[in-house]
Every structure is written in structure tokens, then in C-alpha cells.
Design an enzyme around this catalytic site. Sequence first.
Site, PDB file in Angstrom:
ATOM      1  N   LYS A  45      54.459  24.433  32.459  1.00 51.24           N
ATOM      2  CA  LYS A  45      54.322  25.784  33.053  1.00 51.24           C
ATOM      3  C   LYS A  45      52.988  25.636  34.149  1.00 51.24           C
ATOM      4  O   LYS A  45      52.136  24.929  33.958  1.00 51.24           O
ATOM      5  CB  LYS A  45      54.461  26.834  32.382  1.00 51.24           C
ATOM      6  CG  LYS A  45      53.182  26.960  31.306  1.00 51.24           C
ATOM      7  CD  LYS A  45      53.231  28.124  30.354  1.00 51.24           C
ATOM      8  CE  LYS A  45      51.981  28.224  29.588  1.00 51.24           C
ATOM      9  NZ  LYS A  45      51.851  29.231  28.518  1.00 51.24           N
ATOM     10  N   TYR A 282      25.013  32.795  50.057  1.00 43.86           N
ATOM     11  CA  TYR A 282      25.359  34.245  50.184  1.00 43.86           C
ATOM     12  C   TYR A 282      24.313  34.792  49.408  1.00 43.86           C
ATOM     13  O   TYR A 282      24.383  34.745  48.133  1.00 43.86           O
ATOM     14  CB  TYR A 282      26.856  34.612  49.825  1.00 43.86           C
ATOM     15  CG  TYR A 282      27.806  34.141  50.958  1.00 43.86           C
ATOM     16  CD1 TYR A 282      27.616  34.497  52.223  1.00 43.86           C
ATOM     17  CD2 TYR A 282      28.874  33.375  50.605  1.00 43.86           C
ATOM     18  CE1 TYR A 282      28.548  33.793  53.267  1.00 43.86           C
ATOM     19  CE2 TYR A 282      29.750  33.146  51.579  1.00 43.86           C
ATOM     20  CZ  TYR A 282      29.556  33.156  52.863  1.00 43.86           C
ATOM     21  OH  TYR A 282      30.625  32.689  53.880  1.00 43.86           O
TER      22      TYR A 282
HETATM   23  C1  PLP Z   1      51.580  28.584  27.282  1.00 43.64           C
HETATM   24  C2  PLP Z   1      52.331  28.622  26.128  1.00 43.64           C
HETATM   25  C3  PLP Z   1      52.670  27.610  24.989  1.00 43.64           C
HETATM   26  C4  PLP Z   1      51.456  26.391  25.195  1.00 43.64           C
HETATM   27  O1  PLP Z   1      50.354  26.680  24.755  1.00 43.64           O
HETATM   28  P1  PLP Z   1      48.988  25.707  24.521  1.00 43.64           P
HETATM   29  O2  PLP Z   1      47.978  26.509  23.649  1.00 43.64           O
HETATM   30  O3  PLP Z   1      48.667  25.681  25.949  1.00 43.64           O
HETATM   31  O4  PLP Z   1      49.690  24.612  23.600  1.00 43.64           O
HETATM   32  C5  PLP Z   1      53.421  27.720  24.105  1.00 43.64           C
HETATM   33  N1  PLP Z   1      54.123  28.594  24.152  1.00 43.64           N
HETATM   34  C6  PLP Z   1      54.271  29.625  25.001  1.00 43.64           C
HETATM   35  C7  PLP Z   1      55.033  30.794  24.833  1.00 43.64           C
HETATM   36  C8  PLP Z   1      53.467  29.537  26.208  1.00 43.64           C
HETATM   37  O5  PLP Z   1      53.245  30.765  26.922  1.00 43.64           O
END
Ligand code: PLP
Length: 393
Positions: A45, A282
Site C-alpha cells: 500500500k 525563513y
Molecule cells: C499497513 C498494514 C499492515 C502492515 O503493517 P507493518 O507494520 O508495516 O508490517 C498490515 N495490516 C494492515 C491492516 C495494515 O493496514
Amino acid sequence: MTLPTDASSTPEVLRAQAVVDLGAIAHNIEHLRSMTTAEVLVVVKADAYGHGMVRVAAHARRMGIDWLGVALPEEALELREHADTGRVLAWLATPDQSSIDACVEQHVDLGISTPWALSHVIDAALKHGVTARIHLKIDTGLSRGGASAMDWTDLVDAAAQAQADGTVFVDGVWSHLVSGEDPNAEITDVQAQTFADALRVVQRAGLNPTWRHLGNSGAVLSGAARTRGFEHTMVRCGIATYGITPGRVLGEPNDLGLRPAMTLHARLAQVKQIPAGQGVSYGHQWIADRETTVGLVPLGYADGLPRTAVTPSVWIAGRRCAVLGRIAMDQCVVDVSGVDASAGTEVIVFGPGDRGEPTAEEWAEWAGTIGYEIVTRIGPRVPRRYVGEVGRG
Ligand SMILES: *Cc1c(COP(=O)(O)O)cnc(C)c1O
């Protein structure tokens, strides 16, 4: 979404680039596989946590990864557009029939937490004349997505009925941890127990889903998934794939057997002297107490450098160089006094840390956040370049 590019076909990027080491990702995936007997679903993702979803997904498939996970239906559909035909689980649908239709039509598995989502999936299955594959989600304590315990039986019964009707197939049951990265978190035991109870409800409804999953990177690397008995048949690993620690409480990437995959490079745009007493950037938050040689790094918060970072530094010509004053939208100023630097000199903002350069974890500490946020927010203006792919560039 970053367009996939090949190292060989990318012209040398003078401003900045994020170099993604696919060899490191391969190493991390193998390491995760060695730590668990469960199936490892690789989470891609958010553009593979900034590393480039399409390229990372293809690389994981070549390593024999059967399952990829994404949050949004749109992310799953993008994988399909790029000819990924393997199993993909998408777990964050909103009540939009068209994206659910497309996922069902294209054999994307959907995480289902609510009656409305189940009925959208059933409608999609009827429309396309297919059986939709779903993973029912129970909320075991995170209070994010997932059916509450009191709604669970109804959801399971409705899914069982739909399975009997042939519109859906319940291929998974899952939940997500509150503190997966903390090996001592008591809530993890509570969640594992609630999950086990939820599985019994599923069994009583006559369902026997192959995939039962609760653990994430932290739960695998800490050993909690195994030792506390909730490995089940699948774990969903994101951050560890990219070589970033799920939590410093667990240790640094090296201690965990991980290799950070992303190195953020830039080239100095300008180098000049400023006199003692002159302010920088800034608000003049930093004032030179002596004559200072300053270098202009053409990366700013629009590229993902956290503006709130306190005393950050970058790596130039073998030295740590302090960022002076505020990080601006497109650029920041660093102290290169006594450093062999001129316009065009390479800057490493963060990398694996092997040479002494800062790591994403250090940037996270400077900014009061987690490594996840540092790599995920590296923006679309920064081209990704891929190295370390077996048999390729
Ligand atoms: C992002 C996510 C993961 C992965 O978690 P990590 O800590 O990056 O391994 C697993 N399950 C769900 C539902 C997530 O949203």
C-alpha cells in the site's frame, strides 16, 4: 504513484532521486519468511511505503510471494492494470459500488467488516457472474476497521449464507494489532484471544477459511506471533519488507536482520559563504556565529523532508552536515564549512547507515515520528531508481 523506471533507462537525475535496492527488499522478504511458518503477505500500500508499488510488487512476485496487500481498492486495481494477476487483498473499501465491482470482476480479495460492504460485494458478484472472495475482519481492540464483537455473529452468518448461495467465498478471517511492535504489550494477548473466539464463531457457522491472519512486521520480528500462538496461517508484513524497524523498542534494522532499501540522494544546487551574524532560511531560526560555508540542498517538505525535524543532518563527502534553519518547501540549507563540496556534490539525506549517513529512523527521531512516515512521504517529485535486481540493472 511513481512510474516504474529502470536504472538503465533513467537519465542521471541531478536534483534528487530515491534509489531503491531491490536486493535489500529480497533479503528482507527472505528474512521474514525464515522467521515464520505462516504465509507472508507483502504489503505494498501507499506506493509500497514510498518505494514504488508496481516495481516492488513485480519483484515480490518473482520471489514467489503469492499474496500482496493494499489498503485501497484503487491500489489493487492499479496492480491489475500493470498485469499483476496474483492474489491481492484490499482492505479499505468505502461505499462506492463501482470500485467494489471492479475489484470483484478482477478477482481482488476484499476485506469485509460491515453489512453494507458485504451487500456491495454480493451485488458485484451477481452482476459479474463470479464468486467474490472475501476476508472477514473482526475488530479485536484497535477500534479502527473490523466488525465489533457484538456485530460479528451477524456478519459471519450473513457471509455464510452468501457462501451457500454461491455469491461469496470466505477465504480469510483477520484482524490488526494495536502494538505489534512491542513484544511486551499485554493488549496483544487480549487481541489474540478475541481473535481465537472470533474464529470459533466462524467455525460454528460452517465456514473454514484457509487464511487466518493477525500479525504484522512487528509481531513477526519480535517473535510474538509465534511464541504467543497467533501466527495462524498468514502474516501481513509491510515495513520490514522495506528494511525499516517497526519500532525502535524492537531494535534498529541491523539488529533485526533487515536492510533498509531506500537511499535518498540529492545534489547541491549552490555553495557560498555567509558572514558571521547572518541568518539562514525563513524566520532566521539559525544565525551564523562565524563565517559559514552553506550548501543548498534542492529537497524540501514538498518532497517529504519533515519541516518539524529538530537538528537534522545530511551526509556530504563523508561528513555529517547540519541542516541550518527551517526546511522550506523545495529546499534546505546545510553547513558545508570545511567540507569538500561544490554545486553538484552528492548529498545523501538518508540511507542504510553503512557509511555513517543518517537513516530514515534518525530522521524519524528528529521529527518526532516513525520511520514509516519518513519513507512513505517521499513525494512524487522525487524519481525512484531501482538497483539490485537479480538479472537486471
Ligand atoms: C499497513 C498494514 C499492515 C502492515 O503493517 P507493518 O507494520 O508495516 O508490517 C498490515 N495490516 C494492515 C491492516 C495494515 O493496514
